[in-house]
Design a protein around this motif. Structure first.
Motif, PDB file in Angstrom:
ATOM      1  N   THR B  25       0.822  -1.209   0.000  1.00  0.00           N
ATOM      2  CA  THR B  25       0.000   0.000   0.000  1.00  0.00           C
ATOM      3  C   THR B  25       0.857   1.259   0.000  1.00  0.00           C
ATOM      4  OG1 THR B  25      -0.106   0.036   2.398  1.00  0.00           O
ATOM      5  CG2 THR B  25      -1.843  -1.147   1.271  1.00  0.00           C
ATOM      6  N   ASP B 144      -0.409   3.475   3.199  1.00  0.00           N
ATOM      7  CA  ASP B 144      -1.765   3.646   3.723  1.00  0.00           C
ATOM      8  C   ASP B 144      -1.997   2.739   4.922  1.00  0.00           C
ATOM      9  OD1 ASP B 144      -2.483   5.547   1.991  1.00  0.00           O
ATOM     10  OD2 ASP B 144      -3.518   4.220   0.581  1.00  0.00           O
ATOM     11  N   LEU B 402      -7.748  -2.302   1.500  1.00  0.00           N
ATOM     12  CA  LEU B 402      -6.908  -1.213   1.002  1.00  0.00           C
ATOM     13  C   LEU B 402      -6.463  -1.484  -0.425  1.00  0.00           C
ATOM     14  CD1 LEU B 402      -4.620  -0.466   4.074  1.00  0.00           C
ATOM     15  CD2 LEU B 402      -6.583   0.825   3.264  1.00  0.00           C
ATOM     16  N   LEU B 403      -6.228  -2.763  -0.723  1.00  0.00           N
ATOM     17  CA  LEU B 403      -5.753  -3.101  -2.055  1.00  0.00           C
ATOM     18  C   LEU B 403      -6.901  -3.244  -3.052  1.00  0.00           C
ATOM     19  CD1 LEU B 403      -3.008  -5.682  -1.097  1.00  0.00           C
ATOM     20  CD2 LEU B 403      -2.680  -3.323  -1.869  1.00  0.00           C
TER      21      LEU B 403
END
Lengths: 504, 437
Positions: B25, B144, B402-403
Motif C-alpha cells: 500500500t 496507507d 486497502l488493495l
C-alpha cells in the motif's frame, strides 16, 4: 548360535541401524527367524523392540541394513508392502472396527465382491472356515466390539492368516489377557508353528517365554546383546542380559511392623460388579487383590477412590467414616488410586511431566488461586531425584516417557499428596523388569512409612511376592483371604479365583 | 529453533503480513499541510537571493491550491522575498508571468506542487528565463496501511471478535465449543439499549449506559452458565447445547425488539467503542486489559491449569481431584460474559441495539482461536495466540480492503488462511512429536 547353513532363514534382518533425532534407536541389530519356530524378542522398554518390529510392519524403514525374506532382500515401506511380503504385525492396539462384524473385519479393505457388491455370504463362509480352524468358536456374525479382548486378538491373528502371512509378529499379546486366555492363545500359537509359520513373540512375562518360545533374542539400548535356545538359558542370565546387571531377586524383601487399621471398607456394592465387599488394611500392610480379569477388583478400587459412585457401603479412614462421592472427596480423605490405565486415566499425555505432577497438588502449591510455580518445580525435582524419574526435564511431555517413568510420574504426584491409603491397580503392567523392581521397592518404602497399601494384580508371582495378605475376588464378591507366607503357592490363589475348581 | 517457531510462529506470520501490506500500500504522496508548507518556505528563502521575486503556483483544485496558499502566506510572513500567489490554470500563470515581465520583475523562482508539475507551460517558461528555479516540495513515500487512522481501524474492527475469542479459547481448551456467542452479541446489544431506552432514552445519563452494559453482560454470562450446566451436569454435547442456545438467544433478541433497531440511546453510549482515555482509544485499552487478565488466569492460576487439564484428559483430571463440572460451568460462563461484553462494544460503536447484530460472529471467533493455534481437541493453546489469530484475520481483511480486493475474493483468502493455520498446527504437533529425547 548362528543360522544353520543348510536352510535359508524365513526372515533375516542384517546390520539394522535406525536413528531418531538425538537417539540411536537401533545399532547393528541382527535377527533370524526360521519357519515353524517361536522367537522371543526380549528387552526392557526402550530397548528397541518396538522400533524393530515396526520395520517389519512398514511403519519405519532401516537407515542401514537389509531385511531378507527367504534369502532375498525386500523393502517394506508400507503396511501394504508388509502384507505382500507375508508379514503380519499384531500391535497391542488392535486394528478392528468395533461396529463391524467379525467377518466384515476379516475382509476389511479386500472385500469379496460379486457383480460389484460385497459378497456377504461368501465372506461369512470363508470367515467361518478360518475361525473353525483356530477361532475358538467365535461367531463371524458378532460385532467385534462385543468380543472379549482375547477374542479380538484371535480375530487379529485370523485376519493375518487370511492374508497368507508367513511371519507373525506379536507385541505383548498376553498383556491384556487372563491366564486362562493366555493358555488358549498358546494353543493357537502352537498350531500356527506346526503349520510352518515363523513367529516373533514379545513379552515381559518370562514364564511365558519358557512355555512358548523356542529361541530368544535380547536387545538392550538398541543393541544386539545375544540369543540362545530357551531351554539352555536360565532366568538369572536372561535378566542380566536384559538389564545389564544382575538382580538378586525379583521382589525386594520387606520387614515392616504393622500398625493400626487405616482403611476399612464395609459392604461395598455396585451392581453386579461389586457385591458386599468388606475388608480392611493396616498401616504398613500390603494387601494383594487377586482374581481373574473382570472379577471386580478394579471396580472395588474405583468405588473406594470415588471414581465410581457406590450404591451402598461405608468407607472408614483411621476409624472415621468418610464421605466419598467424587475422586476429590477421596483425595481429601487421604485415599489415592494409581489407575491400571495410566495413559487414559493417570496422565494428561499432552501436558508436561511437572504439570501432571502438580495437578492434584495445586491446592498446596497455590495461594488464593495463584500457583507458585517455583515451589511446584522444586518439589517435582525432589521426587525426580528420590525415585529416579528419567525425564529430559520437568517440561518433557508425559506422553513421551517410557511406561516405567510414566508410572513414576503418577506415583510422584500421589506421593506429594502424602496420602494414607494408596491403591495400586496393576502397578507394573507394561513396565520392564528393571523399573518393576524399583516400583516394588517404592511400595515397600511406603509401607515402611506407615501407609496402607492395596495392590490389584493379575500376575500371581507379583501377588505372592509382594503381599502380606491376599484377598481373592470372583464375580464381584470377595471369596477368600490368604495370610501370605513363603509356602503359599499360585495354586492356593487360583483355587479361590476359579469357580470350576472351587466348586468341583 | 523448532520450539521457537512452535511458540511464536504465528507472531512471525502476523509481522510478515503487516510488512507485506505496508509495502503493497506504499505510494507517493504530495506534501500537504502547514508543516510541509513551512518546510518549503524555508527551502525557498535559502535557495534564492533575498529580495527575489517568487511565484507560488497552485492549481485551482483544492489540495494543490490550498497548499500554495499556505506556502505563500509563510513566505509573506518571512518578508525575505517578494511573493506573488498564482492559483488557477496554466493560462492564469502565463498572464501573471507576462505581467511581471512587463514590470521588469521576472520571477527568479517558481514554487510548484501537485498537479502543477504536469503543466506544459513550465518548460516553456524555463526556456524564456534561463536561471529560473523550480522549487517543489519533496514527495514522501507513505503506506496507507501504516497510517495511524488505519491501524486504529484494524483494532476497531477486531475488538469485538477479539474480546469474544477470550471466552471461546477457554471453552475450546476444555474440548468444547460455543456456537451461541454471535447471538449473544445481538441479545446483549438489545438488552443494553433497551435498558438505556427505559432509563430515559436520548436524555439518559452515563449511569443508564453503564447499567445497560452491566445488565447485558451479566445476562449473557448467566445464559453461558446455563449452557455450561447442561454440558457439565447432563453431558450434552456442547455443539448441540450451544446450537440450541444460539437459536433461542437470537429469537429472544428479535422478540424483545419486535424486530426493530433501538436508537433511543444517549450520546454517551459511544464512549466505550469510539472514545478514548488519555489519548488511547478505549478499544485498545479494553484489549490490553482483557488479554492481560486472561493471560494471567490461564498461566498463573489454579483454575487456568485445571482448564487445560480438563481439555487434555478429562478422566485423568477428574481422578486427580479437579472439579471438572465446576470448570466446565466456569468456562461457558466466561464465554457468555465475553460475548455479552462484545455485544456492548458493538452497540457502543454503532450507537444502536439491533437483533440482527453479530450474525456469523461465532465463526469468526472460532477462526481467530484456531488460527491462534488452539487445538480444537482441547488441552493445548495459548490466550496470546488467540489475540494474534484475531489480528491476523483483521489485518488480512484490512489489507485486502486497502488493495481493493472484492469481498468475494476476501472470503476465499480468509478460508485459505484458516486451512493454512490448521495445517501448520498439524505440522507443529508432528514436529514436537519427533523432537523428543
Amino acid at each position: 548360535m548362528s543360522t544353520e547353513l543348510s536352510s535359508v532363514s524365513l526372515l533375516e534382518m542384517r546390520g539394522i541401524h535406525k536413528r531418531f533425532p538425538g537417539v540411536h534407536a537401533l545399532n547393528e541389530v541382527h535377527l533370524a527367524l526360521h519357519a515353524g519356530e517361536v522367537l522371543a524378542l526380549l528387552g526392557e522398554n526402550g530397548a528397541g523392540k518396538s522400533t524393530l518390529i515396526k520395520m517389519l510392519g512398514g511403519a519405519h524403514q532401516p537407515d542401514e541394513g537389509d531385511i531378507l525374506i527367504d534369502g532375498s532382500p525386500v523393502t517394506i515401506d508400507s503396511a501394504t508392502a508388509a502384507q505382500e511380503a507375508g508379514v503380519a504385525v499384531i500391535y497391542q492396539e488392535f486394528n478392528l472396527v468395533p461396529e463391524l462384524t467379525v467377518a466384515e473385519n476379516l475382509f476389511l479393505g479386500r472385500e469379496k465382491t460379486r457383480f460389484g457388491l460385497v459378497d456377504l455370504s461368501g465372506e461369512k463362509g470363508e470367515a467361518k472356515r478360518w475361525l473353525e480352524r483356530i477361532g475358538l468358536g467365535i461367531d463371524p456374525d458378532v460385532k467385534c466390539g462385543q468380543l472379549t479382548v482375547a477374542q479380538q486378538q484371535v480375530v487379529e491373528i485370523v485376519k493375518a492368516l487370511a492374508f497368507d502371512a508367513r511371519i507373525l509378529v506379536m507385541d505383548e499379546p498376553s498383556a491384556v489377557l487372563t491366564d486362562q486366555e493366555v493358555e488358549k492363545l498358546f494353543e493357537v500359537v502352537r498350531d500356527l508353528k506346526e503349520s510352518g509359520i515363523g513367529i516373533i513373540y514379545i513379552s515381559h512375562r518370562l514364564d511365558e517365554i519358557d512355555a512358548i518360545a523356542d529361541r530368544l533374542l535380547v536387545l538392550r539400548d538398541g543393541q544386539y546383546i545375544g540369543e540362545g535356545q530357551v531351554s539352555e538359558t536360565d532366568r538369572d542370565t536372561l535378566i542380566e542380559m536384559m538389564v545389564g546387571r544382575s538382580l538378586e531377586e525379583e521382589f525386594p524383601p520387606r520387614d515392616v511392623e504393622k500398625g493400626e487399621e487405616v482403611l476399612r471398607a464395609e459392604g461395598l456394592n455396585r451392581g453386579r460388579a461389586v457385591q458386599d465387599v468388606s475388608f480392611s488394611v493396616r498401616a504398613g500392610e500390603i494387601v494383594g487383590f487377586a482374581g481373574l480379569v473382570g472379577a471386580g477388583r478394579t471396580e472395588t478400587m474405583r468405588l473406594i477412590a470415588g471414581a465410581d459412585v457406590r450404591e451402598s457401603g461405608d468407607i472408614r479412614v483411621r476409624g472415621e467414616e468418610v464421605e466419598v462421592r467424587t475422586p476429590r472427596d477421596a483425595i481429601a480423605a487421604g485415599i489415592c488410586l494409581l489407575s491400571e490405565d495410566r495413559k487414559g486415566e493417570g496422565l494428561v499425555l499432552s501436558h508436561s511431566s511437572v504439570d501432571n505432577f502438580g495437578l492434584p497438588n495445586l491446592v498446596r502449591f497455590s495461594r488464593s488461586g495463584w500457583i507458585n510455580e517455583r515451589a511446584e518445580r522444586e518439589e517435582f525435582e525432589r521426587y525426580r531425584g528420590e525415585i529416579s524419574i528419567k525425564v529430559a526435564g520437568p517440561d518433557q511431555l508425559a506422553g513421551e516417557l517410557s511406561g516405567g517413568n510414566q508410572q513414576k510420574v503418577v506415583l510422584a504426584k500421589w506421593l506429594a499428596r502424602h496420602a494414607d491409603v494408596i491403591l495400586f491397580d496393576e502397578p507394573t503392567r507394561g513396565i520392564d523388569v528393571g523399573a518393576k523392581y524399583e516400583i516394588y521397592q517404592l511400595m515397600n518404602r511406603l509401607a515402611a512409612e506407615g501407609k496402607a497399601i492395596v495392590m490389584v494384580s493379575s500376575e500371581l508371582p507379583e501377588i505372592l511376592g509382594m503381599s502380606d495378605r491376599i484377598l481373592v475376588m470372583r464375580e464381584g464378591r470377595l471369596v477368600g483371604e490368604i495370610e501370605n507366607s513363603p509356602e503359599t503357592t499360585q495354586e492356593d490363589v487360583l483355587v479361590l479365583a476359579m469357580e470350576e475348581i472351587a466348586t468341583g | 529453533m523448532k520450539k521457537f517457531l512452535a511458540e511464536y510462529g504465528m507472531v512471525l506470520v502476523l509481522l510478515a503480513l503487516c510488512a507485506l501490506f505496508s509495502l503493497l500500500t506504499l505510494k507517493q504522496e504530495s506534501a500537504t499541510g502547514s508543516a510541509a508548507a513551512t518546510r518549503v518556505a524555508v527551502e525557498v528563502e535559502a535557495g534564492v537571493p533575498p529580495g527575489s521575486h517568487v511565484f507560488v503556483v497552485g492549481a485551482a483544485k483544492k489540495p494543490s491550491g490550498e497548499f500554495a496558499g499556505l506556502v505563500a502566506s509563510e513566505l509573506e510572513k518571512g518578508e525575505v522575498v517578494e511573493v506573488t500567489q498564482v492559483i488557477g490554470t496554466p493560462r492564469d500563470l502565463r498572464q501573471a508571468w507576462d505581467a511581471a515581465k512587463a514590470d521588469g520583475k521576472t520571477p527568479e523562482a517558481l514554487v510548484v506542487s501537485g498537479d502543477v508539475l504536469k503543466w506544459t507551460i513550465l518548460p516553456a517558461l524555463a526556456e524564456e528565463s534561463a536561471d529560473l528555479q523550480l522549487i517543489q516540495p519533496t514527495e514522501r513515500m507513505v503506506s496507507d496501511f501504516l497510517k495511524r487512522g488505519n491501524l486504529l481501524a484494524i483494532v476497531d474492527r477486531i475488538v469485538v471478535i477479539a474480546v469474544m475469542a477470550i471466552g471461546m479459547t477457554l471453552v475450546i481448551l476444555t474440548g468444547g465449543i460455543d456456537l451461541s456467542v454471535g447471538s449473544l452479541v445481538a441479545l446483549s446489544a438489545v438488552i443494553a439499549t433497551l435498558v438505556m431506552k427505559m432509563m430515559g432514552g436520548l436524555e439518559a445519563g452515563g449511569g443508564a449506559v453503564w447499567t445497560g452494559f452491566l445488565a447485558a453482560t451479566l445476562a449473557c454470562g448467566l445464559i453461558g452458565a446455563m449452557a455450561g450446566f447442561l454440558v457439565a451436569r447432563f453431558e450434552v454435547a456442547p455443539f448441540i447445547t450451544t446450537l440450541a442456545v444460539m437459536l433461542i438467544a437470537r429469537g429472544v433478541a428479535f422478540m424483545m425488539t419486535g424486530g426493530f433497531s433501538i436508537y433511543q440511546v444517549p450520546e454517551s453510549i459511544t464512549w466505550l467503542g469510539r472514545g478514548s482515555t488519555l489519548g488511547i482509544p478505549n478499544t485498545v485499552v479494553v484489549l490490553v486489559v482483557f488479554y492481560a487478565a486472561a493471560h494471567v488466569l490461564m498461566r498463573h492460576t489454579r483454575w487456568g491449569r485445571y482448564i487445560y487439564a480438563v481439555g487434555g484428559n478429562e478422566e485423568a483430571a477428574r481422578l486427580s481431584g479437579v472439579p471438572v463440572k465446576q470448570i466446565l460451568l466456569f468456562v461457558y460462563f466466561v464465554c457468555g460474559l465475553c460475548a455479552g461484553f462484545g455485544g456492548c462494544i458493538q452497540a457502543s460503536q454503532l450507537a444502536t441495539g439491533a437483533p440482527n447484530l453479530g450474525v456469523m460472529f461465532e465463526l469468526s471467533v472460532i477462526a481467530a482461536v484456531v488460527v491462534g493455534g488452539t487445538s480444537l481437541s482441547g488441552g493445548s493453546g495459548r490466550i496470546m495466540g488467540t489475540l494474534i489469530g484475531a489480528f491476523i484475520i483483521s489485518v488480512i481483511q484490512n489489507g485486502m480492503n486497502l488493495l481493493g480486493f472484492d469481498s468475494y475474493l476476501q472470503q476465499v483468502v480468509l478460508g485459505a488462511v484458516i486451512l493454512f493455520a490448521v495445517l501448520l498446527d498439524k505440522a507443529r504437533q508432528k514436529g514436537t512429536a519427533t523432537v523428543k529425547h
